[in-house]
Design a protein around this motif. Structure first.
Motif, PDB file in Angstrom:
ATOM      1  N   ASP A   1     -10.686   7.542  -5.093  1.00  0.00           N
ATOM      2  CA  ASP A   1      -9.864   8.460  -4.285  1.00  0.00           C
ATOM      3  C   ASP A   1     -10.012   8.168  -2.791  1.00  0.00           C
ATOM      4  O   ASP A   1      -9.033   8.168  -2.044  1.00  0.00           O
ATOM      5  N   ILE A   2     -11.248   7.942  -2.380  1.00  0.00           N
ATOM      6  CA  ILE A   2     -11.500   7.616  -0.961  1.00  0.00           C
ATOM      7  C   ILE A   2     -10.781   6.302  -0.616  1.00  0.00           C
ATOM      8  O   ILE A   2     -10.141   6.177   0.430  1.00  0.00           O
ATOM      9  N   LEU A   3     -10.884   5.323  -1.523  1.00  0.00           N
ATOM     10  CA  LEU A   3     -10.250   4.024  -1.279  1.00  0.00           C
ATOM     11  C   LEU A   3      -8.726   4.130  -1.268  1.00  0.00           C
ATOM     12  O   LEU A   3      -8.053   3.398  -0.529  1.00  0.00           O
ATOM     13  N   GLN A   4      -8.165   5.040  -2.071  1.00  0.00           N
ATOM     14  CA  GLN A   4      -6.706   5.192  -2.087  1.00  0.00           C
ATOM     15  C   GLN A   4      -6.196   5.601  -0.700  1.00  0.00           C
ATOM     16  O   GLN A   4      -5.178   5.108  -0.222  1.00  0.00           O
ATOM     17  N   ASP A   5      -6.922   6.488  -0.053  1.00  0.00           N
ATOM     18  CA  ASP A   5      -6.518   6.899   1.293  1.00  0.00           C
ATOM     19  C   ASP A   5      -6.613   5.715   2.271  1.00  0.00           C
ATOM     20  O   ASP A   5      -5.764   5.542   3.148  1.00  0.00           O
ATOM     21  N   ARG A   6      -7.619   4.882   2.102  1.00  0.00           N
ATOM     22  CA  ARG A   6      -7.755   3.671   2.941  1.00  0.00           C
ATOM     23  C   ARG A   6      -6.611   2.688   2.643  1.00  0.00           C
ATOM     24  O   ARG A   6      -6.136   2.000   3.531  1.00  0.00           O
ATOM     25  N   LEU A   7      -6.205   2.619   1.377  1.00  0.00           N
ATOM     26  CA  LEU A   7      -5.087   1.729   1.017  1.00  0.00           C
ATOM     27  C   LEU A   7      -3.800   2.193   1.707  1.00  0.00           C
ATOM     28  O   LEU A   7      -3.062   1.370   2.258  1.00  0.00           O
ATOM     29  N   TYR A   8      -3.555   3.505   1.699  1.00  0.00           N
ATOM     30  CA  TYR A   8      -2.378   4.006   2.418  1.00  0.00           C
ATOM     31  C   TYR A   8      -2.473   3.623   3.901  1.00  0.00           C
ATOM     32  O   TYR A   8      -1.492   3.187   4.503  1.00  0.00           O
TER      33      TYR A   8
ATOM     34  N   ALA B   1      -7.160  -2.303  -2.828  1.00  0.00           N
ATOM     35  CA  ALA B   1      -6.418  -2.002  -4.055  1.00  0.00           C
ATOM     36  C   ALA B   1      -7.142  -2.579  -5.276  1.00  0.00           C
ATOM     37  O   ALA B   1      -7.266  -1.916  -6.318  1.00  0.00           O
ATOM     38  N   GLU B   2      -7.652  -3.796  -5.138  1.00  0.00           N
ATOM     39  CA  GLU B   2      -8.313  -4.425  -6.279  1.00  0.00           C
ATOM     40  C   GLU B   2      -9.678  -3.799  -6.558  1.00  0.00           C
ATOM     41  O   GLU B   2     -10.138  -3.784  -7.706  1.00  0.00           O
ATOM     42  N   ARG B   3     -10.302  -3.238  -5.535  1.00  0.00           N
ATOM     43  CA  ARG B   3     -11.542  -2.478  -5.763  1.00  0.00           C
ATOM     44  C   ARG B   3     -11.226  -1.190  -6.547  1.00  0.00           C
ATOM     45  O   ARG B   3     -11.981  -0.813  -7.443  1.00  0.00           O
ATOM     46  N   ILE B   4     -10.121  -0.554  -6.226  1.00  0.00           N
ATOM     47  CA  ILE B   4      -9.712   0.647  -6.968  1.00  0.00           C
ATOM     48  C   ILE B   4      -9.513   0.283  -8.448  1.00  0.00           C
ATOM     49  O   ILE B   4     -10.002   0.979  -9.343  1.00  0.00           O
ATOM     50  N   ALA B   5      -8.811  -0.823  -8.690  1.00  0.00           N
ATOM     51  CA  ALA B   5      -8.572  -1.255 -10.074  1.00  0.00           C
ATOM     52  C   ALA B   5      -9.881  -1.611 -10.771  1.00  0.00           C
ATOM     53  O   ALA B   5     -10.092  -1.286 -11.944  1.00  0.00           O
ATOM     54  N   THR B   6     -10.777  -2.272 -10.038  1.00  0.00           N
ATOM     55  CA  THR B   6     -12.077  -2.643 -10.598  1.00  0.00           C
ATOM     56  C   THR B   6     -12.868  -1.411 -11.020  1.00  0.00           C
ATOM     57  O   THR B   6     -13.596  -1.422 -12.010  1.00  0.00           O
ATOM     58  N   LEU B   7     -12.696  -0.338 -10.254  1.00  0.00           N
ATOM     59  CA  LEU B   7     -13.392   0.914 -10.565  1.00  0.00           C
ATOM     60  C   LEU B   7     -12.708   1.671 -11.702  1.00  0.00           C
ATOM     61  O   LEU B   7     -13.148   2.751 -12.086  1.00  0.00           O
TER      62      LEU B   7
ATOM     63  N   GLY C   1      -9.417   2.618 -11.620  1.00  0.00           N
ATOM     64  CA  GLY C   1      -8.316   3.430 -11.115  1.00  0.00           C
ATOM     65  C   GLY C   1      -7.015   2.657 -11.072  1.00  0.00           C
ATOM     66  O   GLY C   1      -6.961   1.465 -11.400  1.00  0.00           O
ATOM     67  N   SER C   2      -5.967   3.342 -10.655  1.00  0.00           N
ATOM     68  CA  SER C   2      -4.644   2.724 -10.544  1.00  0.00           C
ATOM     69  C   SER C   2      -4.181   2.827  -9.098  1.00  0.00           C
ATOM     70  O   SER C   2      -3.783   3.897  -8.644  1.00  0.00           O
ATOM     71  N   PRO C   3      -4.279   1.708  -8.346  1.00  0.00           N
ATOM     72  CA  PRO C   3      -3.920   1.773  -6.923  1.00  0.00           C
ATOM     73  C   PRO C   3      -2.438   2.055  -6.725  1.00  0.00           C
ATOM     74  O   PRO C   3      -1.598   1.470  -7.407  1.00  0.00           O
ATOM     75  N   LYS C   4      -2.133   2.965  -5.825  1.00  0.00           N
ATOM     76  CA  LYS C   4      -0.727   3.285  -5.538  1.00  0.00           C
ATOM     77  C   LYS C   4      -0.284   2.516  -4.299  1.00  0.00           C
ATOM     78  O   LYS C   4      -0.798   2.754  -3.200  1.00  0.00           O
ATOM     79  N   GLY C   5       0.666   1.598  -4.493  1.00  0.00           N
ATOM     80  CA  GLY C   5       1.102   0.746  -3.393  1.00  0.00           C
ATOM     81  C   GLY C   5       2.553   0.943  -3.001  1.00  0.00           C
ATOM     82  O   GLY C   5       3.086   0.169  -2.213  1.00  0.00           O
TER      83      GLY C   5
END
Ligand SMILES: [Fe+2]
Length: 188
Positions: free
Chosen positions: A21-28, A71-77, A79-83
């Motif tokens: 979740d934290i990484l998703q905000d960084r991805l945005y 994004a790939e760290r989210i997937a590795t964890l 999760g499903s990265p939203k791009g």
């Protein structure tokens, strides 16, 4: 966060979801940043056009690469990265970059604020992930060092010989562009 079917060994499902979740905000933030930098690359005009136009492309490439890493760290964890752009716009906590065609110093004044926001939030994410997942923390630390250097590239244009930033105290991009322009006139 949905769809955590597996994660990395040694990190529980709950912690994986929290870090993702934290990484998703960084991805945005990173997707927003590389698009914004390209927008400036296209819209900068005036006597310093080529310097700023050419300074920005390596930043765009690096920030795109950082978005990919996150994004790939989210997937590795698990999760499903939203791009997608719609998800970005719906979930971001900051405003759209507000400057269109404008001079180099005006854009740099506004970019000073943009970088300040992204870097401060990266640092918060480092704090928030540090205890739970040092691997993610390490990724964000590496990115932050380079982002801070790019921020310096921007700020060096706005600084006088005494080390004062013309944009200090600006709270909006508009304010920053006005202060940046006034700073240049003062030193001419
Ligand atoms: Fe270009």
């Amino acid at each position: 966060m949905a769809s955590n079917h597996y994660g990395v060994p040694g990190l529980g499902e709950g912690d994986s979801a929290k870090v993702a979740d934290i990484l998703q905000d960084r991805l945005y933030a990173l997707n927003d940043l590389h698009l914004t930098l390209k927008h400036v690359h296209w819209n900068v005009v005036g006597p310093h056009f080529i310097a700023v136009h050419e300074m920005l492309d390596p930043q765009v490439d690096t920030v795109r690469e950082y978005a990919d890493q996150v994004a790939e760290r989210i997937a590795t964890l698990g999760g499903s990265p939203k791009g997608t752009p719609g998800a970005l716009v719906e979930n971001r906590s900051w405003n759209e970059y507000s400057i269109g065609r404008a001079g180099a110093i005006e854009h740099l004044g506004a970019l000073d604020l943009v970088y300040s926001g992204v870097i401060a939030s990266h640092r918060e994410a480092i704090e928030a992930t540090g205890d739970v997942d040092p691997i993610t923390e390490d990724l964000l630390i590496g990115q932050s060092g380079q982002l801070e250097q790019y921020h310096w590239f921007v700020r060096a244009h706005l600084e006088n010989a005494g080390g004062e930033l013309s944009t200090s105290g600006a709270e909006t991009e508009r304010e920053a562009t006005v202060l940046a322009e006034a700073g240049v006139e003062e030193t001419v």
